[in-house]
Design a protein around this motif. Structure first.
Motif, PDB file in Angstrom:
ATOM      1  N   GLY A  98       2.206   1.866 -12.403  1.00  0.00           N
ATOM      2  CA  GLY A  98       1.337   2.988 -12.711  1.00  0.00           C
ATOM      3  C   GLY A  98       2.148   4.262 -12.747  1.00  0.00           C
ATOM      4  O   GLY A  98       3.366   4.254 -12.789  1.00  0.00           O
ATOM      5  N   GLU A  99       1.425   5.383 -12.699  1.00  0.00           N
ATOM      6  CA  GLU A  99       2.094   6.672 -12.701  1.00  0.00           C
ATOM      7  C   GLU A  99       1.423   7.600 -11.720  1.00  0.00           C
ATOM      8  O   GLU A  99       0.325   7.371 -11.256  1.00  0.00           O
ATOM      9  N   PHE A 100       2.112   8.668 -11.429  1.00  0.00           N
ATOM     10  CA  PHE A 100       1.676   9.674 -10.468  1.00  0.00           C
ATOM     11  C   PHE A 100       0.734  10.664 -11.139  1.00  0.00           C
ATOM     12  O   PHE A 100       0.979  11.082 -12.261  1.00  0.00           O
ATOM     13  N   ALA A 101      -0.335  11.005 -10.457  1.00  0.00           N
ATOM     14  CA  ALA A 101      -1.255  12.027 -10.968  1.00  0.00           C
ATOM     15  C   ALA A 101      -1.249  13.205 -10.004  1.00  0.00           C
ATOM     16  O   ALA A 101      -1.461  13.028  -8.801  1.00  0.00           O
ATOM     17  N   LEU A 102      -1.008  14.385 -10.513  1.00  0.00           N
ATOM     18  CA  LEU A 102      -1.000  15.579  -9.682  1.00  0.00           C
ATOM     19  C   LEU A 102      -2.437  15.930  -9.268  1.00  0.00           C
ATOM     20  O   LEU A 102      -3.367  15.823 -10.062  1.00  0.00           O
ATOM     21  N   LEU A 103      -2.588  16.365  -8.033  1.00  0.00           N
ATOM     22  CA  LEU A 103      -3.917  16.714  -7.535  1.00  0.00           C
ATOM     23  C   LEU A 103      -4.191  18.215  -7.586  1.00  0.00           C
ATOM     24  O   LEU A 103      -5.316  18.637  -7.481  1.00  0.00           O
ATOM     25  N   ASP A 104      -3.167  19.023  -7.703  1.00  0.00           N
ATOM     26  CA  ASP A 104      -3.401  20.476  -7.746  1.00  0.00           C
ATOM     27  C   ASP A 104      -2.829  21.118  -8.973  1.00  0.00           C
ATOM     28  O   ASP A 104      -2.265  20.604  -9.805  1.00  0.00           O
TER      29      ASP A 104
ATOM     30  N   PRO B 287       7.319   9.800 -12.997  1.00  0.00           N
ATOM     31  CA  PRO B 287       8.064   8.547 -12.832  1.00  0.00           C
ATOM     32  C   PRO B 287       7.153   7.325 -12.908  1.00  0.00           C
ATOM     33  O   PRO B 287       5.939   7.413 -12.681  1.00  0.00           O
ATOM     34  N   LEU B 288       7.761   6.200 -13.220  1.00  0.00           N
ATOM     35  CA  LEU B 288       7.078   4.917 -13.150  1.00  0.00           C
ATOM     36  C   LEU B 288       6.986   4.519 -11.685  1.00  0.00           C
ATOM     37  O   LEU B 288       7.975   4.608 -10.955  1.00  0.00           O
ATOM     38  N   LEU B 289       5.799   4.109 -11.248  1.00  0.00           N
ATOM     39  CA  LEU B 289       5.588   3.706  -9.855  1.00  0.00           C
ATOM     40  C   LEU B 289       5.150   2.258  -9.781  1.00  0.00           C
ATOM     41  O   LEU B 289       4.564   1.721 -10.729  1.00  0.00           O
TER      42      LEU B 289
ATOM     43  N   HIS C 264       0.814  -1.217   0.000  1.00  0.00           N
ATOM     44  CA  HIS C 264       0.000   0.000   0.000  1.00  0.00           C
ATOM     45  C   HIS C 264       0.846   1.266   0.000  1.00  0.00           C
ATOM     46  O   HIS C 264       0.308   2.376   0.010  1.00  0.00           O
ATOM     47  N   TYR C 265       2.155   1.098   0.001  1.00  0.00           N
ATOM     48  CA  TYR C 265       3.067   2.234  -0.081  1.00  0.00           C
ATOM     49  C   TYR C 265       3.708   2.213  -1.467  1.00  0.00           C
ATOM     50  O   TYR C 265       4.421   1.275  -1.812  1.00  0.00           O
ATOM     51  N   PRO C 266       3.436   3.220  -2.305  1.00  0.00           N
ATOM     52  CA  PRO C 266       4.003   3.211  -3.658  1.00  0.00           C
ATOM     53  C   PRO C 266       5.504   3.481  -3.633  1.00  0.00           C
ATOM     54  O   PRO C 266       6.010   4.213  -2.778  1.00  0.00           O
ATOM     55  N   THR C 267       6.203   2.869  -4.571  1.00  0.00           N
ATOM     56  CA  THR C 267       7.631   3.114  -4.707  1.00  0.00           C
ATOM     57  C   THR C 267       7.938   3.492  -6.147  1.00  0.00           C
ATOM     58  O   THR C 267       7.227   3.103  -7.072  1.00  0.00           O
ATOM     59  N   GLY C 268       8.993   4.227  -6.322  1.00  0.00           N
ATOM     60  CA  GLY C 268       9.488   4.511  -7.652  1.00  0.00           C
ATOM     61  C   GLY C 268      10.188   3.283  -8.207  1.00  0.00           C
ATOM     62  O   GLY C 268      10.521   2.349  -7.470  1.00  0.00           O
TER      63      GLY C 268
END
Length: 164
Positions: A158-164, A149-151, A17-21
């Motif tokens: 997956g990938e990171f999505a910015l929230l703001d 980055p690839l996560l 449940h903790y994402p890593t690069g």
């Protein structure tokens, strides 16, 4: 069941449940053959001196070869480099087939189009359960392209999505 009262499947599920690069650790053996291993356990350690770390499994066949060389490059993969990740992670001698790269100052491969790279000399190695803690002293580093980055998260990429 571990001495802590839970099994390895529970440990893996909870920590998932903790994402890593996702990074590729690269080096070049004597004779010019490139080496590469995929890791999801990479972190900064110290600013002064500049140190980073990753955690290769004791079962890795690539890590002892990189350790012997005493130098490596950390390549931080971009979200669009999943196929490259899978190729490097696969067993066999063709890991670098059709993968463009250039040499770092210490001779380790810098993979083309990575988010960033960190060129290191091996500073220390410590045993930690079924892994090692490999600490690298940073010699050079750069952002190649400011991409997401690839996560790795809950057993998937997956990938990171910015929230703001």
């Amino acid at each position: 069941m571990s001495e802590a009262g839970f099994d390895s499947a529970t440990f893996r599920r909870v920590l998932g449940h903790y994402p890593t690069g996702v990074c590729v650790i690269t080096a070049v053996e004597e004779g010019g053959a490139p080496l590469g291993m995929v890791v999801g356990s990479f972190t900064s350690v110290s600013l002064d001196p500049p140190l980073v770390a990753f955690f290769p499994a004791k079962s890795s066949s690539t890590w002892p070869r990189i350790e012997k060389l005493g130098r490596f490059c950390v390549n931080i993969l971009a979200a669009d480099q999943l196929s490259l990740c899978r190729q490097i992670a696969s067993p066999g001698p063709d890991k670098f087939r059709d993968i463009a790269h250039r040499a770092s100052a210490n001779g380790s491969p810098i993979l083309d189009n990575v988010v960033a790279w960190i060129d290191c000399t091996l500073d220390a190695v410590h045993e930690a359960g079924d892994h090692h803690i490999a600490i690298g002293r940073v010699a050079a580093l750069e952002v190649d392209r400011a991409e997401r980055p690839l996560l790795f998260f809950q057993g998937s990429y997956g990938e990171f999505a910015l929230l703001d």
